[in-house]
Structure formats: C-alpha cells, structure tokens
Design a protein around this motif. Sequence first.
Motif, PDB file in Angstrom:
ATOM      1  N   GLU A 222     -22.421  74.367 -47.413  1.00  0.00           N
ATOM      2  CA  GLU A 222     -22.054  75.471 -46.523  1.00  0.00           C
ATOM      3  C   GLU A 222     -21.401  74.919 -45.257  1.00  0.00           C
ATOM      4  OE1 GLU A 222     -24.832  79.294 -46.588  1.00  0.00           O
ATOM      5  OE2 GLU A 222     -26.015  77.491 -46.250  1.00  0.00           O
ATOM      6  N   ILE A 223     -22.002  73.880 -44.704  1.00  0.00           N
ATOM      7  CA  ILE A 223     -21.501  73.251 -43.478  1.00  0.00           C
ATOM      8  C   ILE A 223     -20.108  72.667 -43.708  1.00  0.00           C
ATOM      9  CG2 ILE A 223     -21.846  71.238 -41.973  1.00  0.00           C
ATOM     10  CD1 ILE A 223     -24.880  71.815 -42.169  1.00  0.00           C
ATOM     11  N   LEU A 224     -19.912  72.056 -44.861  1.00  0.00           N
ATOM     12  CA  LEU A 224     -18.637  71.428 -45.192  1.00  0.00           C
ATOM     13  C   LEU A 224     -17.549  72.462 -45.491  1.00  0.00           C
ATOM     14  CD1 LEU A 224     -17.116  68.746 -45.835  1.00  0.00           C
ATOM     15  CD2 LEU A 224     -17.902  69.019 -48.200  1.00  0.00           C
ATOM     16  N   ILE A 255     -11.679  73.626 -51.057  1.00  0.00           N
ATOM     17  CA  ILE A 255     -12.726  74.523 -50.555  1.00  0.00           C
ATOM     18  C   ILE A 255     -13.305  74.087 -49.208  1.00  0.00           C
ATOM     19  CG2 ILE A 255     -13.368  75.352 -52.853  1.00  0.00           C
ATOM     20  CD1 ILE A 255     -15.813  73.482 -52.734  1.00  0.00           C
ATOM     21  N   ILE A 256     -12.865  72.957 -48.667  1.00  0.00           N
ATOM     22  CA  ILE A 256     -13.337  72.518 -47.356  1.00  0.00           C
ATOM     23  C   ILE A 256     -12.771  73.432 -46.268  1.00  0.00           C
ATOM     24  CG2 ILE A 256     -13.109  70.662 -45.624  1.00  0.00           C
ATOM     25  CD1 ILE A 256     -13.233  68.673 -47.900  1.00  0.00           C
ATOM     26  N   HIS A 257     -13.568  73.687 -45.251  1.00  0.00           N
ATOM     27  CA  HIS A 257     -13.102  74.490 -44.112  1.00  0.00           C
ATOM     28  C   HIS A 257     -11.835  73.830 -43.550  1.00  0.00           C
ATOM     29  CE1 HIS A 257     -12.846  76.593 -40.360  1.00  0.00           C
ATOM     30  NE2 HIS A 257     -14.014  77.187 -40.491  1.00  0.00           N
ATOM     31  N   PRO A 258     -10.707  74.561 -43.505  1.00  0.00           N
ATOM     32  CA  PRO A 258      -9.427  73.959 -43.097  1.00  0.00           C
ATOM     33  C   PRO A 258      -9.454  73.330 -41.699  1.00  0.00           C
ATOM     34  CG  PRO A 258      -9.283  76.368 -43.200  1.00  0.00           C
ATOM     35  CD  PRO A 258     -10.556  75.977 -43.875  1.00  0.00           C
ATOM     36  N   ALA A 259     -10.287  73.856 -40.811  1.00  0.00           N
ATOM     37  CA  ALA A 259     -10.339  73.310 -39.456  1.00  0.00           C
ATOM     38  C   ALA A 259     -10.976  71.925 -39.415  1.00  0.00           C
ATOM     39  CB  ALA A 259     -11.109  74.259 -38.537  1.00  0.00           C
ATOM     40  N   LEU A 260     -11.684  71.551 -40.479  1.00  0.00           N
ATOM     41  CA  LEU A 260     -12.420  70.284 -40.485  1.00  0.00           C
ATOM     42  C   LEU A 260     -11.635  69.140 -41.101  1.00  0.00           C
ATOM     43  CD1 LEU A 260     -15.934  71.555 -41.666  1.00  0.00           C
ATOM     44  CD2 LEU A 260     -15.127  71.231 -39.323  1.00  0.00           C
ATOM     45  N   TRP A 261     -10.629  69.482 -41.890  1.00  0.00           N
ATOM     46  CA  TRP A 261      -9.962  68.467 -42.704  1.00  0.00           C
ATOM     47  C   TRP A 261      -9.433  67.300 -41.869  1.00  0.00           C
ATOM     48  CZ3 TRP A 261     -10.145  66.731 -47.304  1.00  0.00           C
ATOM     49  CH2 TRP A 261      -9.114  65.930 -47.807  1.00  0.00           C
ATOM     50  N   ASN A 262      -8.814  67.602 -40.738  1.00  0.00           N
ATOM     51  CA  ASN A 262      -8.226  66.542 -39.921  1.00  0.00           C
ATOM     52  C   ASN A 262      -9.224  65.872 -38.976  1.00  0.00           C
ATOM     53  OD1 ASN A 262      -5.613  66.853 -41.001  1.00  0.00           O
ATOM     54  ND2 ASN A 262      -5.210  68.573 -39.614  1.00  0.00           N
TER      55      ASN A 262
END
Length: 329
Positions: A222-224, A255-262
């Motif tokens: 969920e966090i990821l 499926i990763i939150h797009p804001a976290l990818w970078n």
Amino acid sequence: MTTAIAKFAHLQIPLEDVVKATDNFADDNIIGRGGLGRVYKGQLQRSGELIKISALRLDRKHGGGVVEFWTEVSMLSDLKHPNIVSIVGFCDEQHEKIIVTTYEAKNGSLKEHLSNPNLTWTQRLKISVDVARALSYLHYNEGRGYGVIHLNINSSTILLDENWEPKLSGFKVSIKQSLNRMNQVILSEPIGTIGYVDPEIEKTKGVTYKSDIYSFGVVLFEILCGRKAFVPNDANRLLAPLAIYHYEKKMLKEIIHPALWNQMSPHSLKRYSKVAYSCINGERRNRMDTNNIVNELEDFQLQQVQRLNLVRPIFFFTFALMLLLYFFF
C-alpha cells in the motif's frame, strides 16, 4: 468481569471526567468510527496535567463488544513502545465502556495518506521501519513473558502523529501466546480486515504470528503503490494478488505511486519490494521473520538517507553554479 476490573483498577477513569474531556461527546470531537464505536478527541486532567486524549466509546446499541473491549484494555496495559498507542485508562460505569488513549492521530491514519504525493519515499520508508519495530516488539519482547499476535494490522490501525511517526492501534482481537509457541497454529476463524487477512488461515484453520507478517506485507505494498488494499468497485479489488503478479512479471513500475518513482533508487525499490513480496507469500514458512524484516528495512532506510545526503550537496552545487553563470556570463 469483577476480576478484570480489579486487575486494571489503577486505570479506571470516572465517566464524568471523560464526559468533560470530550465536551459531552460532542459531534465536533468525533475523529473516527470503528467496529466498536465512535472515537472522540478531548483534553483530560490527569495527575495535575492536561493531556490530549482519544476516547473510544463502545456502541452498545447492537450489543457485544465487551470481549473486544477488555482484550484491548488488557493488551494496552502491558504494552510500552514508541510506535504503539499508549493507554491512559478506561471507563466502565453506567452502561458505558470507553477506552482512553493518548491522542496520537493528529495526521489521521496511514490509510488517509497512501495516495498523498507529499508523503515522500523517505517518510514512507521510515513509517515502514517503525511499524516493523512495533511488530518485532509484539512478537518477541521477552520482558513481557509472552508474545502478541495483533491480527488487525492495516493502514487504518496505523495512526500518524504530528511528526508523522506511526502509532499502532486496534488491539481488540489480539491474542497472547507463549514466546516459544508463536509459530504454532492457534485455532481461529479468519480474523482481520478484508484485503489483509492471511489466506493460510482457511487452510490451517488458525493463525500464527506469520498472519501479522502477511498483513504487514500488504501495508508495505500500500505504501509503495499509494492505493488501498481493497477497492470495492475496481477490477483489481485486492492489492495483494495485483502486487504479486506485477512483482513476478518484473512490472512493478506500472503500479508504483508515480510521485515516488524518481525518489527511490532501483536498489532501494528492489530490496523493499523483495521484503514486501516475501511477507505476502501464500505459504507461511516462506515469509520472512519479523526481526529479519526489521534488519532489512533499517539497512536500506540508512542507504536511502545516505543517498539523500549525497544528492543534496550535488544539487545545491549545481544550482549555485548555474546562478553564477547566469549573473556573470
């Protein structure tokens, strides 16, 4: 029940004090609604000090809830950990049953912030580590003489204080178990919240501490991914099988939150997702042990912090150089 009350007599709070603290259970003070009843915030005088509190008022309209009430009181009275809610006391008079804890949810629950783009990867990783530490304390702390199987780990029972520190709550269905028997199956019906329930319960007809590990693994995903474990009207209603599919197909980026990818290094993603995947393994024996989870998460949390400390100076140096070039050339 008289025995139970006598055992926890030092925690009893008069009803009039709770009524005053919550402004007579004013609707404006409602901060949550759970399976047992409504939760109110308030301020309570305790030992000459005014403290902020949460008061879970048992809903007696439909009956029941008494066992869960005393389970929570019993558990919280023994638990002392920086990432677990602290009990202040309880009220049991005039047909009222109320559990009073310190107010730990200034930022609500983790569930409310899963999709929040402002909750950074570093913050999410710290929340993961701290909840894992709380679980390790529940499962292994020798000072208590017994382990605790929580059985309701989910993003709603993880509260976030003013510093975004997680506080684990929701001990109403928890089970005490001898430390040397934590791996043995305790006969039980499927317990927990939809989307987080260990699928092995149905096969083995019971739970072990690894049932908590499964639920925690769902929270890690969920966090990821920045989405809830269960979305009723979605084609992929359950996150766990979706995460397993994308992990095994090496398509987690989808499926990763797009804001976290970078914000994360490929190495950080690889190790975090490996831990989360291990936790939701269909077979308990293949799930990571709680202490190993803590060690793994702490290790790459440190790596993430070191990466940030390395990136920041480079960023500021580059920014300063660009300013110099702009003004002088």
